[in-house]
Design an enzyme around this catalytic site. Structure first.
Site, mmCIF file in Angstrom:
data_model
loop_
_atom_site.group_PDB
_atom_site.id
_atom_site.type_symbol
_atom_site.label_atom_id
_atom_site.label_comp_id
_atom_site.label_asym_id
_atom_site.label_seq_id
_atom_site.Cartn_x
_atom_site.Cartn_y
_atom_site.Cartn_z
ATOM 1 N N ASN A 168 46.584 37.027 36.193
ATOM 2 C CA ASN A 168 47.957 37.521 35.998
ATOM 3 C C ASN A 168 48.841 37.475 37.232
ATOM 4 O O ASN A 168 50.053 37.529 37.131
ATOM 5 C CB ASN A 168 47.915 38.936 35.412
ATOM 6 N N GLU A 188 38.509 45.602 41.999
ATOM 7 C CA GLU A 188 39.741 46.141 41.396
ATOM 8 C C GLU A 188 39.720 45.708 39.947
ATOM 9 O O GLU A 188 39.796 44.516 39.644
ATOM 10 C CB GLU A 188 40.974 45.587 42.115
ATOM 11 N N CYS A 236 47.332 45.267 35.465
ATOM 12 C CA CYS A 236 46.282 46.284 35.465
ATOM 13 C C CYS A 236 46.899 47.671 35.529
ATOM 14 O O CYS A 236 46.384 48.619 34.950
ATOM 15 C CB CYS A 236 45.353 46.075 36.642
HETATM 16 P P1 NAP Z 1 38.372 38.341 34.095
HETATM 17 O O1 NAP Z 1 38.244 37.591 32.814
HETATM 18 O O2 NAP Z 1 37.433 39.417 34.405
HETATM 19 O O3 NAP Z 1 38.301 37.217 35.272
HETATM 20 C C1 NAP Z 1 38.527 37.613 36.594
HETATM 21 C C2 NAP Z 1 37.882 36.583 37.506
HETATM 22 O O4 NAP Z 1 36.478 36.675 37.404
HETATM 23 C C3 NAP Z 1 38.242 35.144 37.137
HETATM 24 O O5 NAP Z 1 38.362 34.377 38.311
HETATM 25 C C4 NAP Z 1 37.010 34.718 36.358
HETATM 26 O O6 NAP Z 1 36.817 33.318 36.348
HETATM 27 C C5 NAP Z 1 35.937 35.379 37.184
HETATM 28 N N1 NAP Z 1 34.637 35.516 36.521
HETATM 29 C C6 NAP Z 1 34.356 35.514 35.205
HETATM 30 N N2 NAP Z 1 33.029 35.678 35.003
HETATM 31 C C7 NAP Z 1 32.456 35.769 36.238
HETATM 32 C C8 NAP Z 1 31.124 35.926 36.725
HETATM 33 N N3 NAP Z 1 30.074 36.023 35.907
HETATM 34 N N4 NAP Z 1 30.910 35.985 38.062
HETATM 35 C C9 NAP Z 1 31.958 35.869 38.924
HETATM 36 N N5 NAP Z 1 33.248 35.721 38.538
HETATM 37 C C10 NAP Z 1 33.479 35.677 37.206
HETATM 38 O O7 NAP Z 1 39.833 38.980 34.247
HETATM 39 P P2 NAP Z 1 41.243 38.283 33.920
HETATM 40 O O8 NAP Z 1 41.288 38.012 32.471
HETATM 41 O O9 NAP Z 1 41.461 37.146 34.858
HETATM 42 O O10 NAP Z 1 42.259 39.450 34.291
HETATM 43 C C11 NAP Z 1 42.473 40.495 33.367
HETATM 44 C C12 NAP Z 1 41.660 41.716 33.724
HETATM 45 O O11 NAP Z 1 41.679 41.926 35.134
HETATM 46 C C13 NAP Z 1 42.222 42.986 33.107
HETATM 47 O O12 NAP Z 1 41.186 43.846 32.721
HETATM 48 C C14 NAP Z 1 43.007 43.618 34.230
HETATM 49 O O13 NAP Z 1 43.127 45.021 34.079
HETATM 50 C C15 NAP Z 1 42.172 43.259 35.415
HETATM 51 N N6 NAP Z 1 43.004 43.239 36.608
HETATM 52 C C16 NAP Z 1 42.854 44.254 37.509
HETATM 53 C C17 NAP Z 1 43.664 44.280 38.627
HETATM 54 C C18 NAP Z 1 43.544 45.363 39.650
HETATM 55 O O14 NAP Z 1 44.110 45.194 40.749
HETATM 56 N N7 NAP Z 1 42.854 46.446 39.370
HETATM 57 C C19 NAP Z 1 44.618 43.289 38.849
HETATM 58 C C20 NAP Z 1 44.732 42.276 37.881
HETATM 59 C C21 NAP Z 1 43.912 42.249 36.753
HETATM 60 P P3 NAP Z 1 37.241 32.529 34.994
HETATM 61 O O15 NAP Z 1 38.709 32.666 34.849
HETATM 62 O O16 NAP Z 1 36.774 31.118 35.264
HETATM 63 O O17 NAP Z 1 36.488 33.182 33.861
HETATM 64 O O1 G3P Z 2 47.561 43.609 37.582
HETATM 65 C C1 G3P Z 2 48.009 43.339 38.854
HETATM 66 C C2 G3P Z 2 48.127 44.637 39.593
HETATM 67 O O2 G3P Z 2 47.853 44.395 40.920
HETATM 68 C C3 G3P Z 2 49.478 45.223 39.299
HETATM 69 O O3 G3P Z 2 50.406 44.882 40.296
HETATM 70 O O4 G3P Z 2 52.574 45.271 41.393
HETATM 71 O O5 G3P Z 2 52.501 44.733 38.940
HETATM 72 O O6 G3P Z 2 51.701 46.953 39.753
HETATM 73 P P1 G3P Z 2 51.883 45.495 40.084
#
Ligand code: NAP
Ligand code: G3P
Length: 484
Positions: A162, A258, A292
């Protein structure tokens, strides 16, 4: 802007300072979430190529750790300048690849430029400390400790879709400025944008091998990366399930996670409802709620719930819904699977008695902003993270009930409290199990020098510029035994 005759974007691995196709001869097609057609391909890296990248990183890191802070700074400043110079092109790729509006994508790049520059300034003013031996009983004046921070080695940076540039640079910049090397694994749907970011980094002439771009599905190459003995620290941002899986696989190395969230917007009976409504809708539906820190549930006091719902609907009616090319706030979700998931949460809530105030309309990946009232605890939407434009209203009768519901979530990223009573705000904030509590503001990560924390299933460790630099270093003590 995007021409009709879209030229396919090609991404290659970036290993030891060179662009190359993977020996796997396999690529992964990237489909635009709103054009619904292929816009490019990314390489599927082999395990052997991962080994090579990490070996190059280990060699480069040893020399980079000896570089002065000013030398490191010069490269990061050049990187920031190159990102700024190519902002429009990079933003266009972000829009094409993850469906973010062009203005939001440009803001993401600008925010990244500011972030990198602030990392340099922060690191240049992070000094160690010295300690006297005689401050401890029996200690000698002849002993003086010099405490410094040293790099960890090779950092594995894994980023989500994202913020494909900003949340990647938020790992790379502190890692590099702290003297580490980086193995960068972008989200596959985000790897084209990540490639543009690395193209800018290449122009900054970092030492060869210091930064390596490895692409491939996390489900295929992720475990090999995470378990690799050449990795000294992992900085991960992504979903909770992925983070939990990764944490079980990683060895005894420092880990910052995160993860997901279910941030509550808490509205007390004395809140400024108009302002609360503005903040909640902005927090819930920016980039279709694919943040997130999006507000993902509203806990509102019964006595003002009807009035708030009306105000929320009015705010939603003003949202621009549609293609990111038109600057829409609510855009098509990242893929069909994500849209199906969110629609499933909406359907479950309706089936169990929730009332649709507005929305519940879908056109392929585009879900219209949906507000559901009278959501109860037996509904999935009360607890699960939609990562999409579906916002539940949960009516409460007391602060105690609000706190209990807020803390009953498995997540603990942030929370917002809307009230005019600052004492009540702090009293509630002190009891909320979250990394951060916003008082009379929407939940959000920025400004980026603030500590950014997730607790419970929202994460482990701390980000935020200074905290990120610290998390990618360790303390080292040199004790002088003086002959006094
Ligand atoms: P995701 O599906 O968990 O993927 C995140 C990263 O992990 C991607 O680069 C993914 O690669 C990689 N990945 C997948 N399986 C893995 C494994 N077994 N080992 C190592 N890496 C692996 O998350 P997303 O869909 O990109 O993002 C959405 C989620 O992230 C939401 O739950 C959101 O809340 C969370 N998020 C949290 C934050 C925060 O700062 N707390 C910020 C942004 C997003 P691939 O794409 O190749 O699968
Ligand atoms: O999901 C991305 C997280 O880092 C949120 O960033 O700046 O949109 O609150 P912000």
């Amino acid at each position: 802007m995007v021409s009709n005759t879209l030229t396919l974007l090609a991404s290659e691995l970036y290993i030891n300072g060179e662009w190359k196709k993977s020996k796997s001869e396999q690529t992964i097609e990237i489909t635009s979430p709103y054009l619904y057609k292929g816009i490019g391909k990314v390489q599927a890296i082999t395990q052997q190529e991962v080994d090579e990248a990490i070996s190059f990183a280990q060699v480069a890191q040893k020399e980079w750790a000896q570089a002065s802070l000013q030398q490191r700074a010069s490269h990061l400043y050049k990187w920031a300048d190159a990102l700024l110079a190519n902002k429009d092109e990079i933003a266009t790729v972000i829009m094409l690849e993850v469906g973010k509006s062009l203005n939001d994508a440009k803001s993401e790049v600008s925010r990244t430029v500011d972030f990198i520059r602030y990392v340099v300034e922060e690191a240049l003013h992070m000094h160690g400390e010295s300690m006297r031996g005689d401050s401890f009983p029996g200690g000698s004046k002849s002993k003086v400790a010099i405490v410094e921070r040293v790099p960890l080695g090779v950092v594995l940076a894994i980023s989500p879709f994202n913020y494909p540039v900003n949340l990647a640079a938020a790992k790379l910049a502190p890692a590099l400025m702290a003297g580490n090397a980086v193995i960068f694994k972008p989200a596959t749907q985000g790897a084209l944008s990540g490639t543009k970011m690395i193209e800018a980094l290449h122009l900054a002439e970092f030492p060869k091998g210091l930064v390596n771009l490895v692409t491939g599905r996390g489900s295929e190459i992720g475990d090999y990366l995470v378990e690799h003995k050449g990795i000294d620290m992992i900085s991960f941002t992504g979903g909770t399930d992925t983070g939990l899986h990764l944490a079980k696989k990683s060895a005894m190395i420092p880990l910052v996670l995160e993860l997901g969230g279910k941030d509550p917007g808490i509205v007390r009976q004395d809140a400024d409802l108009q302002e609360a409504a503005k903040q909640i809708i902005s927090g819930a539906f920016s980039y279709s709620g694919q943040r997130c820190t999006a507000i993902k549930r509203v806990l509102v006091h019964d006595s003002v719930a009807d009035e708030l719902v009306d105000l929320l609907k009015r705010e939603i009616d003003q949202l621009v819904v549609g293609s990111p090319v038109n600057g829409s706030t609510v855009v098509p979700l990242i893929d069909e699977q994500a849209a199906d998931f969110v629609q499933g949460l909406i359907d479950d809530a309706i089936d169990k008695g929730a009332v649709v105030v507005t929305g519940n309309k879908r056109d392929r990946n585009l879900l219209h902003p949906t507000l559901l009232d009278h959501v109860k605890e037996d509904m999935r939407l009360a607890w699960e993270e939609p990562f999409g434009p579906a916002l539940p209203i949960i009516r409460v009768s007391s602060d105690e009930q609000t706190i209990a519901l807020a803390n009953a979530s498995e997540f603990g990223l942030q929370a917002s409290i809307f009230t005019k009573d600052i004492n009540k705000a702090f009293a509630i904030a002190n009891q909320i199990e979250a990394g951060a509590v916003q008082i009379n503001g929407r939940t959000e990560r920025g400004p980026d020098h603030f500590p950014f924390i997730g607790v419970k299933k929202s994460g482990m460790g701390v980000q935020g510029i200074r905290k990120s630099i610290e998390s990618m270093t360790r303390e080292k003590v040199t004790v002088l035994n003086l002959s006094v």
